[in-house]
Design an enzyme around this catalytic site. Structure first.
Site, PDB file in Angstrom:
ATOM      1  N   MET A 290       0.801  -1.226   0.000  1.00 39.95           N
ATOM      2  CA  MET A 290       0.000   0.000   0.000  1.00 39.95           C
ATOM      3  C   MET A 290       0.834   1.276   0.000  1.00 39.95           C
ATOM      4  O   MET A 290       1.970   1.308   0.463  1.00 39.95           O
ATOM      5  CB  MET A 290      -0.979   0.017   1.174  1.00 39.95           C
ATOM      6  CG  MET A 290      -0.399  -0.189   2.530  1.00 39.95           C
ATOM      7  SD  MET A 290      -1.689  -0.111   3.808  1.00 39.95           S
ATOM      8  CE  MET A 290      -2.840  -1.373   3.274  1.00 39.95           C
ATOM      9  N   GLU A 291       0.216   2.306  -0.567  1.00 42.82           N
ATOM     10  CA  GLU A 291       0.785   3.661  -0.566  1.00 42.82           C
ATOM     11  C   GLU A 291      -0.299   4.584  -0.034  1.00 42.82           C
ATOM     12  O   GLU A 291      -1.407   4.627  -0.565  1.00 42.82           O
ATOM     13  CB  GLU A 291       1.212   4.041  -1.991  1.00 42.82           C
ATOM     14  CG  GLU A 291       2.098   5.278  -2.066  1.00 42.82           C
ATOM     15  CD  GLU A 291       1.308   6.558  -2.064  1.00 42.82           C
ATOM     16  OE1 GLU A 291       1.309   7.247  -1.013  1.00 42.82           O
ATOM     17  OE2 GLU A 291       0.684   6.866  -3.075  1.00 42.82           O
ATOM     18  N   LEU A 292       0.044   5.341   1.027  1.00 46.58           N
ATOM     19  CA  LEU A 292      -1.001   6.016   1.801  1.00 46.58           C
ATOM     20  C   LEU A 292      -0.874   7.534   1.871  1.00 46.58           C
ATOM     21  O   LEU A 292      -1.505   8.153   2.716  1.00 46.58           O
ATOM     22  CB  LEU A 292      -1.012   5.446   3.235  1.00 46.58           C
ATOM     23  CG  LEU A 292      -1.191   3.941   3.353  1.00 46.58           C
ATOM     24  CD1 LEU A 292      -1.228   3.524   4.817  1.00 46.58           C
ATOM     25  CD2 LEU A 292      -2.441   3.474   2.633  1.00 46.58           C
ATOM     26  N   GLY A 293      -0.104   8.128   1.038  1.00 48.77           N
ATOM     27  CA  GLY A 293      -0.091   9.594   1.031  1.00 48.77           C
ATOM     28  C   GLY A 293       1.030  10.194   1.835  1.00 48.77           C
ATOM     29  O   GLY A 293       1.936   9.503   2.304  1.00 48.77           O
TER      30      GLY A 293
END
Length: 519
Positions: A290-293
């Site tokens: 995941m990539e969350l900002g």
């Protein structure tokens, strides 16, 4: 082994040339004629599936205009897609890596020929101007081309290094995981959507792709392209719908092998939590990518070239209206340079043109009403936490317009300096010196992108070691990572640092088997 030319990133279209502007405008006309108001179905096991309920996609620059409709999947559709994907995987995993890669290469070639068509639909559906849309389509092509070539590294027995042992053959082989779920965001509705599904698919997995509700039309167009490129039925399942319904069902399902997600910190942490819980009948630990900002910062010191620094700040902060996880939302300036940098930044921002994507404005509308209201709230918070020296206005009468906004004299720990706003709002923070600037840059829970503008080599090397960011840029903007050139991904609360577009990204979707034979 595929026999193709060496990977090279796509060039960007030069919109200072009148013929390129005209080609883009022709594509806008074509897209309006062909797609405006169209209903896009689900794709399950190669079949187009229409539903009674639908999601409506609006033009954020003109909310009276309906760009299109997408089918609204139910949990029954999700279950059907999951079972169908496992059935398709039985054969897909037996395809050679070469054969799977050729599907991606074919899709890339087709997309090159239809580049402006995809650009134009993004302009209408999410409000991107010409350059922002074109760069994204180029990135999508790059993902397809790059992952097709990278897959060759994992295609044979012994692909990973082992040491010899007398009388035996020992080797490692990469094998796919199975069926996973890809949940992608609206801010890069083509490139991220495509990259998140292309990587696991070329590695031998099947994927259920769920795009954001605000950008289902461009995702559907890409799925059609992948099918036309030769993607077998069931390998790519396409579900548009509400995340809290079908997304939740799939990430908690015992038969979901992996989850790849790009989106907000809150949703990502929830997915990580529920994915960690073993369900009845589950036989694996789910893999989560995941990539969350971020809350990304650029430091400018007193030695920096002022024009370079201000150009980098404006581009990094207000490209696509700050709606990028990599966008510069904090400008940290050393005390000696603060006043002149702030003054030049305000002047440059004041010259930006706001309007529609079709007009190719510098700043367009934010994507939806929820974002519009959230950004307004943070601007009001900013009035009490600093000094608004540019922008601050909003206009929702026709579209979701927020002026590019600069809040000066912000404390490093103010809410507008710590919380992700995801819009055209920048906090400017004064640092005592460079050491203090690094301390401020590292004061949030995120670690995605960052930058330094300085002519001082010792300071750049200090930042190289101390600045907590997955992607760090010197003397340029902090957005715009290029596939294969600047692998992208952050750590801390910014994600799992999986480095999309990087040399090891495909391994997120494979597992290793050691095989030994004694002779």
């Amino acid at each position: 082994m595929i026999k193709v030319e060496t990977y090279r990133p796509q060039d960007f279209v030069d919109f200072s040339q009148p013929e390129n502007v005209q080609a883009y405008q022709d594509a806008l006309t074509y897209v309006r004629e062909q797609y405006l108001g169209k209903t896009w179905p689900l794709v399950i096991n190669g079949e187009r599936v229409h539903t009674d309920e639908k999601l409506t996609s609006l033009n954020p620059c003109d909310t009276q205009e309906i760009v299109g409709y997408t089918a609204k999947a139910t949990v029954e559709h999700a279950e059907q897609a999951l079972q169908g994907a496992w059935a398709a995987w039985a054969e897909w995993k037996t395809w050679s890596m070469d054969a799977r890669a050729r599907v991606l290469l074919r899709a890339a070639a087709m997309l090159k020929r239809r580049r402006h068509e995809f650009n134009a639909l993004m302009t209408l559906e999410v409000g991107k101007n010409y350059a922002e849309a074109d760069v994204e389509t180029a990135e999508c092509i790059d993902f397809l081309e790059y992952y097709a070539r990278q897959a060759m590294k994992y295609a044979h027995f012994g692909a990973a290094e082992t040491f010899p042992y007398p009388g035996e053959e020992n080797g490692l082989m990469y094998i796919p995981l199975g069926v996973g779920v890809s949940i992608s965001p609206w801010n890069f509705p083509l490139a991220i959507f495509a990259g998140m599904l292309a990587a696991p698919i070329v590695a031998g997995n099947c994927v259920i792709a769920k795009p954001a509700e605000d950008s289902g039309c461009i995702a559907a167009l890409f799925v059609d392209l992948m099918i036309e490129a030769g993607m077998p039925a069931g390998v790519l399942q396409f579900l548009t719908g509400v995340g809290e319904e079908i997304g939740e069902y799939l990430v908690t399902h015992a038969q979901t092998r992996f989850i790849t997600f790009t989106g907000s910190r809150a949703v990502g942490l929830h997915i990580n939590e529920v994915a960690a819980k073993v369900q009845k009948g589950q036989k694996w630990i789910k893999r989560v990518i995941m990539e969350l900002g971020g809350k990304d910062a650029m430091i400018v010191d007193e030695t920096a070239d002022l024009d370079v620094a201000v150009t980098a700040a404006v581009q990094g902060a207000f490209g696509f209206n700050g709606q990028k996880c990599s966008a510069m939302s904090r400008l940290i300036v050393t005390d000696e340079a603060y006043d002149r940098v702030l003054s030049a930044f305000v002047e440059r921002v004041g010259a930006l043109k706001q309007g529609t994507g079709e007009e190719n404005a510098n700043v367009t509308a934010v994507v939806n009403e929820e974002s519009f209201e959230k950004i307004q709230k943070y601007i009001e918070i900013g009035r009490s936490e600093g000094r608004i020296v540019a922008g601050g206005g909003v206009d929702g009468s026709k579209g979701y317009y927020v002026q590019p906004t600069i809040i000066a004299d912000v404390d490093a720990y103010a809410r507008v300096a710590q919380e992700e706003i995801f819009g055209p709002v920048v906090s400017v923070i004064r640092a005592r010196d460079f050491d203090h600037a690094i301390e401020i840059a590292n004061s949030t829970e995120y670690g995605l992108t960052g930058g330094v503008c300085s002519k001082n080599r010792a300071r750049l090397e200090q930042a190289r070691e101390q600045f907590e960011a997955g992607n760090l840029y010197f003397n340029r903007k902090i957005t715009g990572a290029i596939v294969g050139v600047q692998p992208f991904g952050g750590y801390n609360m910014s994600g799992t640092d999986s480095k999309a577009g990087g040399p090891d990204y495909l391994t997120n979707f494979m597992q290793l088997k050691t095989v030994t034979e004694r002779f």
